[in-house]
Design a protein around this motif. Structure first.
Motif, PDB file in Angstrom:
ATOM      1  N   VAL A 340       0.835  -1.201   0.000  1.00  0.00           N
ATOM      2  CA  VAL A 340       0.000   0.000   0.000  1.00  0.00           C
ATOM      3  C   VAL A 340       0.871   1.254   0.000  1.00  0.00           C
ATOM      4  CG1 VAL A 340      -1.656   1.341   1.354  1.00  0.00           C
ATOM      5  CG2 VAL A 340      -1.994  -1.116   1.055  1.00  0.00           C
ATOM      6  N   LEU A 341       1.927   1.247   0.790  1.00  0.00           N
ATOM      7  CA  LEU A 341       2.835   2.404   0.801  1.00  0.00           C
ATOM      8  C   LEU A 341       3.495   2.597  -0.564  1.00  0.00           C
ATOM      9  CD1 LEU A 341       4.623   2.169   4.276  1.00  0.00           C
ATOM     10  CD2 LEU A 341       2.780   3.719   3.585  1.00  0.00           C
ATOM     11  N   ALA A 342       3.935   1.498  -1.172  1.00  0.00           N
ATOM     12  CA  ALA A 342       4.600   1.589  -2.476  1.00  0.00           C
ATOM     13  C   ALA A 342       3.652   2.163  -3.530  1.00  0.00           C
ATOM     14  CB  ALA A 342       5.109   0.219  -2.899  1.00  0.00           C
ATOM     15  N   GLU A 343       2.368   1.763  -3.463  1.00  0.00           N
ATOM     16  CA  GLU A 343       1.384   2.292  -4.413  1.00  0.00           C
ATOM     17  C   GLU A 343       1.186   3.793  -4.261  1.00  0.00           C
ATOM     18  OE1 GLU A 343      -2.031  -0.084  -3.603  1.00  0.00           O
ATOM     19  OE2 GLU A 343      -1.402  -1.746  -4.900  1.00  0.00           O
ATOM     20  N   GLN A 344       1.524   4.312  -3.076  1.00  0.00           N
ATOM     21  CA  GLN A 344       1.435   5.747  -2.819  1.00  0.00           C
ATOM     22  C   GLN A 344       2.776   6.452  -3.021  1.00  0.00           C
ATOM     23  OE1 GLN A 344      -1.603   7.165  -2.241  1.00  0.00           O
ATOM     24  NE2 GLN A 344      -2.304   5.043  -2.617  1.00  0.00           N
ATOM     25  N   GLU A 373      -4.349   7.473   3.767  1.00  0.00           N
ATOM     26  CA  GLU A 373      -3.732   8.759   4.097  1.00  0.00           C
ATOM     27  C   GLU A 373      -3.014   8.692   5.448  1.00  0.00           C
ATOM     28  OE1 GLU A 373      -6.705   9.164   1.083  1.00  0.00           O
ATOM     29  OE2 GLU A 373      -6.862   8.319   3.106  1.00  0.00           O
ATOM     30  N   GLU A 374      -3.611   7.996   6.403  1.00  0.00           N
ATOM     31  CA  GLU A 374      -2.980   7.847   7.716  1.00  0.00           C
ATOM     32  C   GLU A 374      -1.724   6.993   7.632  1.00  0.00           C
ATOM     33  OE1 GLU A 374      -6.815   8.250  10.718  1.00  0.00           O
ATOM     34  OE2 GLU A 374      -6.423   6.335   9.724  1.00  0.00           O
ATOM     35  N   LEU A 375      -1.750   5.967   6.788  1.00  0.00           N
ATOM     36  CA  LEU A 375      -0.554   5.135   6.608  1.00  0.00           C
ATOM     37  C   LEU A 375       0.600   5.953   6.045  1.00  0.00           C
ATOM     38  CD1 LEU A 375      -1.733   1.733   5.060  1.00  0.00           C
ATOM     39  CD2 LEU A 375      -1.112   2.227   7.410  1.00  0.00           C
ATOM     40  N   VAL A 376       0.302   6.766   5.049  1.00  0.00           N
ATOM     41  CA  VAL A 376       1.346   7.590   4.435  1.00  0.00           C
ATOM     42  C   VAL A 376       1.905   8.582   5.448  1.00  0.00           C
ATOM     43  CG1 VAL A 376       1.799   9.346   2.683  1.00  0.00           C
ATOM     44  CG2 VAL A 376       0.444   7.319   2.109  1.00  0.00           C
ATOM     45  N   ALA A 377       1.020   9.222   6.235  1.00  0.00           N
ATOM     46  CA  ALA A 377       1.481  10.169   7.255  1.00  0.00           C
ATOM     47  C   ALA A 377       2.345   9.473   8.292  1.00  0.00           C
ATOM     48  CB  ALA A 377       0.272  10.826   7.920  1.00  0.00           C
TER      49      ALA A 377
END
Length: 392
Positions: A340-344, A373-377
């Motif tokens: 999921v992080l890589a996709e962002q 959004e919370e994962l990215v933050a």
């Protein structure tokens, strides 16, 4: 070669009869367009005698929709047949669908007719309908609770009168798959001339068996299934179109049947109906629910990342769902977290990824779900050296 099973959609008739699902004329036409694009074989547009509005809606669908057969429902009564014929005047391929109850409880308590009178009414209705249209469907209401010998007699009269489709309804959702399949086999074996007509089934979901009964009927030789988008309908609903169709597609090895439905349009039709009626599809609904192609458990997420076939028996694109969805929660694993992080566009070195994942798990234990959004933050805070005090 696989035999074709026709899909008869009654979303606009039986589906609309369920509380909270009524539609305006314009909404019916909009939904009918979606069903035509889905390439169902038959659209049952309504019950014209039931109200002036329903008659007008059937007439509008008949005028505007091309491709599928357009059917209108009618009791085995002259005024109903005439109203259906009038509403269908603009149809490219019209069908009158007439019915009468055949179970002892219905004949005695509701119709107050003798069995002989019911047989006579059924035959007369079919003959009258054939004066207007070449396609006439006859249904024996409450067939699954009817005496099988009498059911054969009624169907024989309807076929002799000119019916082109014979429908066996499980009107109150009473049948079980084995019992219903046996009834279909008996009708096919004992009704004279049955080989010249289509045998159809119409199952309700009062015991949660509508789809199972419909599929058992297909195995017993039925070649039309009546169903609705999202399974809407009277009481607990009808057999769900999306479940019947995809069961036949995915398990063609078992059923040996083909359908003409454009399956990529299923999800869109489901969401259109949801928008028109304002009634949400349950998230755990098979095929079209929000969770049908969503995975939260880490083992499942890892599996579908490596090979979707590990936990998905069909591709989401086959039914029009954009893609598999990885839901991030307390059961999610490290592989999904990294994916999921890589996709962002967020890539962390291994040690930072471990710290970010541990922080995510702590957060997920306090929440039902964690947004992308919370994962990215969270990942950015870890990357900037704030892992000890994630502020989400």
């Amino acid at each position: 070669m696989a035999e074709r099973v026709a899909i008869f959609d009654t979303t606009l008739r039986d589906g609309e009869q369920s509380p909270g699902f009524s539609m305006t004329l314009e909404e019916k036409v909009t939904m009918a367009r979606a069903l035509a694009e889905l390439q169902v074989d038959v659209i049952e547009a309504g019950f014209p005698i039931s109200s002036p509005g329903d008659g007008a809606a059937v007439a509008a669908v008949a005028r505007e929709i091309r491709g599928p057969v357009i059917a209108a429902l009618a009791r085995a009564a002259p005024e109903d047949i005439d109203a259906a014929a009038e509403a269908l005047r603009g149809a490219e391929r019209p069908r009158i669908h007439t019915f009468i109850a055949t179970s002892e409880v219905h004949m005695r308590s509701k119709l107050r007719k003798t069995p002989d009178e019911v047989v006579a009414d059924a035959a007369a209705a079919v003959r009258r309908a054939r004066r207007y249209v070449s396609e006439v469907e006859f249904s024996a209401e409450d067939a699954s609770r009817s005496d099988p010998d009498f059911l054969v007699r009624v169907f024989a009269a309807a076929v002799a009168a000119g019916a082109t489709t014979i429908n066996i309804p499980d009107t109150v959702g009473y049948a079980t798959p084995d019992q219903f399949a046996a009834l279909v086999r008996r009708v096919r074996a004992e009704v004279p001339g049955i080989e010249q007509v289509t045998v159809s089934v119409h199952c309700h979901d009062d015991l949660g068996l509508a789809v199972a009964n419909s599929l058992a009927a297909v195995q017993a030789g039925a070649r039309q299934v009546e169903c609705t988008v999202n399974g809407i309908g009277e009481r607990a609903g009808n057999a769900a179109l999306e479940e019947v169709v995809m069961a036949l597609v995915v398990r063609r090895d078992v059923f040996g049947a083909e359908v003409g439905v454009r399956t990529q349009g299923i999800y869109g039709a489901s969401r259109m109906l949801e928008a028109i009626t304002g009634v949400a599809v349950p998230p755990n609904k098979a095929i079209v629910g929000a969770n049908a192609f969503a995975h939260e458990a880490g083992i499942h997420q890892h599996g579908v990342i490596v090979n979707p076939l590990t936990y998905e028996i069909m591709r989401p694109e086959e039914v029009g769902v954009p893609a598999t969805r990885l839901v991030m929660g307390k059961h999610s694993g490290r592989h999904a977290f990294a994916r999921v992080l890589a996709e962002q566009g967020v890539h962390l070195p291994e040690e930072a990824l471990d710290r970010a994942f541990a922080a995510f798990k702590a957060l997920a234990d306090r929440r039902k779900r964690v947004t992308v959004e919370e994962l990215v933050a969270l990942a950015r805070q870890v990357r900037e050296g704030a892992a000890g005090g994630v502020r989400i």
